[in-house]
Design an enzyme around this catalytic site. Sequence first.
Site, mmCIF file in Angstrom:
data_model
loop_
_atom_site.group_PDB
_atom_site.id
_atom_site.type_symbol
_atom_site.label_atom_id
_atom_site.label_comp_id
_atom_site.label_asym_id
_atom_site.label_seq_id
_atom_site.Cartn_x
_atom_site.Cartn_y
_atom_site.Cartn_z
ATOM 1 N N ILE A 23 -35.194 -1.634 -13.147
ATOM 2 C CA ILE A 23 -34.878 -1.171 -11.799
ATOM 3 C C ILE A 23 -34.588 -2.359 -10.877
ATOM 4 O O ILE A 23 -35.279 -3.378 -10.923
ATOM 5 C CB ILE A 23 -36.069 -0.329 -11.255
ATOM 6 C CG1 ILE A 23 -36.282 0.918 -12.133
ATOM 7 C CG2 ILE A 23 -35.870 0.046 -9.794
ATOM 8 C CD1 ILE A 23 -37.581 1.661 -11.867
ATOM 9 N N CYS A 24 -33.540 -2.211 -10.007
ATOM 10 C CA CYS A 24 -33.283 -3.167 -8.920
ATOM 11 C C CYS A 24 -32.822 -4.516 -9.475
ATOM 12 O O CYS A 24 -31.808 -4.588 -10.155
ATOM 13 C CB CYS A 24 -34.546 -3.270 -8.049
ATOM 14 S SG CYS A 24 -34.363 -4.210 -6.524
ATOM 15 N N ILE A 25 -33.565 -5.592 -9.230
ATOM 16 C CA ILE A 25 -33.192 -6.929 -9.718
ATOM 17 C C ILE A 25 -33.625 -7.132 -11.171
ATOM 18 O O ILE A 25 -33.165 -8.074 -11.842
ATOM 19 C CB ILE A 25 -33.819 -8.026 -8.812
ATOM 20 C CG1 ILE A 25 -33.243 -9.422 -9.109
ATOM 21 C CG2 ILE A 25 -35.330 -8.058 -8.944
ATOM 22 C CD1 ILE A 25 -31.763 -9.567 -8.846
#
Lengths: 220, 220
Positions: A135-137
């Site tokens: 998720i995300c970075i």
Amino acid sequence: MPKKVAVILSGCGVKDGAEIHEAACALLAIKKAGADYVCYAPNKPQHDVVDHLKSAPTGERRNVLVESARIARGDIRDLASFKVSECDALVIPGGFGSAKNLSDYAFKGAGATPDPGFAAAVKAMHAAGKPVGAICITPAVVAVVFRGTGVSPTLTIGTDPGTAADIEAMGSRHVECPPTDCVVDEANKIVSTPAYMSAAHIGEVYEGVCKLVKEVLRLA
Amino acid sequence: MPKKVAVILSGCGVKDGAEIHEAACALLAIKKAGADYVCYAPNKPQHDVVDHLKSAPTGERRNVLVESARIARGDIRDLASFKVSECDALVIPGGFGSAKNLSDYAFKGAGATPDPGFAAAVKAMHAAGKPVGAICITPAVVAVVFRGTGVSPTLTIGTDPGTAADIEAMGSRHVECPPTDCVVDEANKIVSTPAYMSAAHIGEVYEGVCKLVKEVLRLA
């Protein structure tokens, strides 16, 4: 038996740990999908402690496992005890903790090295044919883990050109994706969603994370 | 214009601050209902800092507003700046922060006193006829706020007999409720849900909090 999803946390707070909305949305999505979660975090000092009001380092020292325990309500294990045989899938929320504590990607970009325990967990899941949701970075940190291994997962961090270029430079493939959707690499069983890399609010984060969790559980 | 919900946080972590799942579920429920949120917290030292892995106090000093900023991703205001005219509704997650930082209910039970800024915010909302949503242990803290005022709201903290008795002793009324539902006091525009006072997992918390937010927005 409900499927069991390991969730690796990296502290508690977007600027120096796991992003709290993303982590809570992941735990909620896992339970709503009828699965169970088990939280893990590395037992080591945080890279730094950031005052989330001033966005400035405080000079304090905090431990990644102890702070992650806030998100897990105390029910969390040392990442050193992680065993692939004890879970069906792995999900990793984002936040700067992923780029500071699970790796040094925040400082070294495409030249980063991963936390050894984190790299071992991700590689062992992949070798066992079990799915990983990033998720995300965190997809960039997954690219750090697989750099130079011959494994070239297809990942998304949304649309950020610099991070996408780093992912490609490390030998993974990047595809653009809105925060309300996810990208599935069927062959490598790696699923990713941009979350707060581009989400405008927690509602978009939850929508993308729910899709990621659904795909991860399908592959488990 | 979307309705604006003030959310008062009390730190970051169930054992010494705002319960993170409840806070994140509240923010998510507000956005999913088409409303916006604005976070507030008192700018003062936490009562204590608890190691969430060992459940033991650490002796550290942390600030309620600074730690609450972790849940709010930095976008949070000092509770001292709270104005009833700037919001349509108020929602307060639980966690020991509610009973340690928004009041001393954790230590003094029915003899507790509230944080002055918190009491002023809740009383001002009530006087303006604007709705208040109280989650988990916070209904007991709402009872602390209204003790001796002649206002006698109907509240729930689930089924815990000791806390229910405290609420009655302070002049409010308690009714039992499962964590997946909420209790609405239409006359006082106060809505409450038990959340982790009795919820088995975050999925139950989210279900109850969604119902609370829906009722709070209906009353706004």
